[in-house]
Design an enzyme around this catalytic site. Structure first.
Site, PDB file in Angstrom:
ATOM      1  N   LYS A   1      38.207 -85.340   6.122  1.00 60.27           N
ATOM      2  CA  LYS A   1      37.169 -85.675   5.140  1.00 60.27           C
ATOM      3  C   LYS A   1      37.175 -84.707   3.982  1.00 60.27           C
ATOM      4  O   LYS A   1      36.995 -85.097   2.828  1.00 60.27           O
ATOM      5  CB  LYS A   1      35.798 -85.627   5.819  1.00 60.27           C
ATOM      6  CG  LYS A   1      35.496 -86.914   6.507  1.00 60.27           C
ATOM      7  CD  LYS A   1      34.108 -86.915   7.070  1.00 60.27           C
ATOM      8  CE  LYS A   1      33.963 -88.142   7.931  1.00 60.27           C
ATOM      9  NZ  LYS A   1      32.856 -88.142   8.806  1.00 60.27           N
TER      10      LYS A   1
ATOM     11  N   GLU B   1      25.233 -84.360   1.319  1.00 63.52           N
ATOM     12  CA  GLU B   1      25.706 -85.308   0.336  1.00 63.52           C
ATOM     13  C   GLU B   1      24.498 -85.987  -0.287  1.00 63.52           C
ATOM     14  O   GLU B   1      23.475 -86.135   0.358  1.00 63.52           O
ATOM     15  CB  GLU B   1      26.539 -86.380   1.048  1.00 63.52           C
ATOM     16  CG  GLU B   1      27.825 -86.735   0.374  1.00 63.52           C
ATOM     17  CD  GLU B   1      28.669 -87.646   1.255  1.00 63.52           C
ATOM     18  OE1 GLU B   1      29.724 -87.202   1.722  1.00 63.52           O
ATOM     19  OE2 GLU B   1      28.240 -88.793   1.477  1.00 63.52           O
TER      20      GLU B   1
ATOM     21  N   HIS C   1      26.360 -99.879  10.517  1.00 65.50           N
ATOM     22  CA  HIS C   1      27.528 -99.285   9.854  1.00 65.50           C
ATOM     23  C   HIS C   1      28.816-100.058  10.107  1.00 65.50           C
ATOM     24  O   HIS C   1      29.901 -99.549   9.910  1.00 65.50           O
ATOM     25  CB  HIS C   1      27.741 -97.813  10.252  1.00 65.50           C
ATOM     26  CG  HIS C   1      26.543 -96.968   9.992  1.00 65.50           C
ATOM     27  ND1 HIS C   1      26.182 -96.575   8.726  1.00 65.50           N
ATOM     28  CD2 HIS C   1      25.606 -96.465  10.829  1.00 65.50           C
ATOM     29  CE1 HIS C   1      25.076 -95.855   8.804  1.00 65.50           C
ATOM     30  NE2 HIS C   1      24.703 -95.771  10.067  1.00 65.50           N
TER      31      HIS C   1
ATOM     32  N   ARG D   1      45.698 -97.605   7.384  1.00 74.00           N
ATOM     33  CA  ARG D   1      46.099 -98.639   8.351  1.00 74.00           C
ATOM     34  C   ARG D   1      45.758 -99.996   7.777  1.00 74.00           C
ATOM     35  O   ARG D   1      45.203-100.105   6.695  1.00 74.00           O
ATOM     36  CB  ARG D   1      45.323 -98.447   9.654  1.00 74.00           C
ATOM     37  CG  ARG D   1      43.829 -98.454   9.382  1.00 74.00           C
ATOM     38  CD  ARG D   1      43.017 -98.502  10.643  1.00 74.00           C
ATOM     39  NE  ARG D   1      41.621 -98.181  10.398  1.00 74.00           N
ATOM     40  CZ  ARG D   1      40.710 -99.031   9.984  1.00 74.00           C
ATOM     41  NH1 ARG D   1      41.025-100.285   9.752  1.00 74.00           N
ATOM     42  NH2 ARG D   1      39.459 -98.664   9.786  1.00 74.00           N
TER      43      ARG D   1
END
Lengths: 499, 160
Positions: free
Chosen positions: A118, A202, A237, A294
């Site tokens: 990340k 964040e 999510h 992917r």
């Protein structure tokens, strides 16, 4: 050229079938691997060869890289396609494949490693002059210092676990008074789940949209994008409905976000299919989120509007071929939408459902694609992902695509297990969806409306009761009742403790 | 004829009769007339309120799933008629979904408060928290970490 070459598919369900079909089209032989409960699955029956991964749990089977590599050796394969999920973003596995002499169909392990972190992927985005969500990634202090950092980013804030995923260790903080306690509890949760208490801050976007860009690169430095996918219809999510083109952006925005995706991908010389994910705030600014190294679940909508077969492209790139197309050859034609069919009960907090497929009718029509591994009479197990099938509709424009999807959702028959078909259809008809004004929290509002009509306490239409009465004994004569064999999915597995 | 259904936790009885292809049913004070056009399980076609309706059904021991153009409906039979799952006894906490116990946060004998996190279940990448419904003591823990549970399996017992 591909004579005798084999591809092993380290996955299950619809995606295993998707890869088997693509590989076969290109002339490869296919090797399936399967857990014990999947021994009789469609993917296993369609592959040229099948090998057993003993056990049922994913860690013993589809995540068992040693066993998969041993099978690869025994079967004498050329390459491994990981599908999505499981080992698809595992750089260690990709390394192990290379060491054992097998091609891993995906980007290089180094690319996976850099984009999988990340922190590093965010730095790469910054270097590529792609905006990232404002935040603080350094070691977080406490007390006044922490409050200072938070104030600089601005409230509301999101606390995230560095090693996290799936919402674990996540906290939304609306004001300074809540900050300290939220930070400490997020740390505790992160420590208990990931054995790493590192958290970062964040800016929290209130009503964001999730837009991603499909990219495709080869080992000769060619790199193209295949436009965006709008994936903001999510629950827990996880994506529920995706479409392309995005109904919420214009040509200029599209050009900018696609160019940004390519800039990030160029930083690592991306060679394979991949997806650059962004979130977009209400003011229309986009921010880099992450790169999925992917194939995505929702890749069919991109295939439907561009005409590019992404799985075959992955295989050709892995063979060392140059991309057969240039950026100017790729156009968005028409509109495509995908609905994910989940084994879960919207009327009961989307809890996963188990059962067996009693009746199944999957319509086949112009402009409809159903990627599914469902079969009548087969159990659906809670051991694996709850996604059962992907329903894709493509039309001349959005209106037509949505009409096709509506008819498909109405006519698709799956009985014997709880699923979300009716909720998908309800969502499709909602005002925010029809107008293309939805964001990642829209499902919560739509669900509340849906439950007013379809809550667990609400009666079904009268006709349904009449059908049930008729289906019972003595109802409609000797032929009454579709008495399918009762599946016992749980007891079919060894080691199960079940009341 | 009489058929009983479970509607919103209550038992409702439907009285119905059949004359050739015509079925008349009374349920919850309402009368309903259906003409059977085709009955080939699992598929059927009926005429109802002037419309031809094509659908399908699937019968299980506890329920029948019905597919209509309007949607998919699970019709349950009353618990007593299902012939016998013992009702969970008082103080018992059962699993709302099939899955795996990923974490047990309490020990037998431990005092807990209402809302305390007792257990974490996981199924299909989804987590579900089991919270204490009352103040009390953990009397029994019936499943350990890593064990699989079925839907409605009793997980723990909380007592005074």
């Amino acid at each position: 050229m591909t004579a005798g070459k084999k591809i092993l598919i380290a996955n299950r369900g619809e995606i295993a079938r998707r890869v088997i079909h693509a590989a076969r089209e290109l002339g490869y032989a296919t090797v399936a691997v399967h857990s014990d409960p999947d021994a009789g699955s469609l993917a296993v029956r369609e592959a040229d060869e099948a090998f057993r991964l003993p056990g049922a749990e994913v860690k013993d089977t589809y995540l068992n890289s040693d066993k998969i590599l041993a099978i690869a050796k025994e079967a004498g394969i050329w390459a491994i396609h990981p599908g999505y999920g499981f080992l698809s973003e595992n750089a260690v596995f990709a390394d192990d494949c290379a060491q054992a002499g097998f091609k891993f169909i995906g980007p290089s392990p180094e690319t996976m490693r850099r984009l999988g972190s990340k922190v590093e992927s965010k730095l790469l985005a910054k270097k590529a002059k792609v905006p990232t969500v404002p935040g603080f990634e350094g070691e977080l202090p406490s007390g006044k210092e922490l409050e200072k950092i938070a104030a600089k980013i601005g409230y509301p804030l999101l606390i995230k676990a560095a090693a996290g995923g799936g919402g674990k260790g996540m906290r939304v903080v609306h004001k300074a008074e809540e900050l300290e306690e939220a930070a400490r509890s997020a740390e505790r949760e992160a420590l208990s789940f990931f054995k790493d208490k590192t958290i970062f801050l964040e800016k929290y976007l209130e009503r964001p949209r999730h837009i991603e860009v499909q990219i495709l690169g080869d080992e000769h430095g060619n790199l193209v994008h295949l436009y965006e996918r709008e994936c903001s219809v999510q629950r827990r999510h996880q994506k529920m409905i995706e479409e392309t083109p995005s109904p919420s952006i214009d040509a200029k925005f599209r050009e900018e976000i696609c160019a940004a995706a390519l800039r990030v991908a160029r930083q690592v010389g991306y060679a394979s299919a991949g997806t650059v994910e962004f979130i977009v705030d209400e003011a229309g600014h986009f921010y880099f989120l992450e790169v999925n190294t992917r194939l995505q679940v929702e890749h069919p909508v991109t295939e439907a509007v561009t005409g590019v077969d992404l799985v075959k492209a992955q295989i050709l790139v892995a063979e060392g071929h140059a991309l057969p197309l240039k950026q100017e050859d790729i156009r968005q034609r028409g509109h495509a939408v995908e609905c994910r069919l989940y084994a879960e009960d919207p009327e009961n907090h989307f809890l996963p459902a188990e059962g067996s497929v009693g009746v199944l009718v999957e319509p086949q029509r112009p402009g409809i694609r159903v990627d599914s591994a469902l079969e009548a009479g087969k159990p659906v197990l809670s051991l694996y992902d709850p996604m059962l099938a992907k329903l894709i509709a493509v039309g001349f424009n959005r209106k037509e695509a949505l009409m096709k999807m509506d008819a498909l959702l109405r006519d698709y028959v799956l009985l014997g297990i709880r699923h979300n078909l009716d909720f998908l259809r309800y969502t499709l008809h909602s005002k925010v969806f029809q107008e293309g004004r939805y964001h990642t929290h829209s499902v919560a509002d739509i669900l509340a409306e849906y439950l007013e009509k379809r809550g667990p306490d609400k009666p079904a239409p009268d006709l349904a009761y009449a059908i049930v009465a008729l289906a019972g004994k003595g109802g409609a004569g000797p032929a009454a009742g579709a008495e399918a064999p009762r599946a016992e999915p749980l007891s079919a597995l060894k080691g199960f403790k079940n009341a | 004829m009489k058929t009983e259904f479970q509607i919103g936790g209550e038992t409702a009885a439907a009285e119905w009769s059949r004359d050739g292809d015509l079925v008349t049913m009374r349920l919850l004070e309402r009368e309903l007339k259906v003409e059977i056009l085709r009955w080939e399980p699992p598929f059927f076609s009926v005429r109802h309120c002037g419309h031809r309706i094509h659908g399908a059904f699937y019968r299980n021991a506890d329920f029948v799933d019905v597919h209509l153009p309007k949607g998919n409906f699970r019709i349950r039979f009353p618990k007593a008629a299902r012939g016998g799952k013992a009702a969970a006894h008082a103080g018992g906490l059962s699993s709302p979904m099939p899955g795996k116990v990923v974490k047990v946060f309490v020990k037998a004998g431990e005092a807990v408060k209402k809302g305390d996190l007792l257990m974490m279940l996981e199924a299909m990448k989804m987590e579900h928290k089991i919270l204490s419904p009352q103040d009390g003591k953990v009397k029994k823990i019936l499943f350990q970490e890593g064990e699989r549970v079925g839907q409605d399996s009793e997980l723990l017992e909380i007592g005074e």
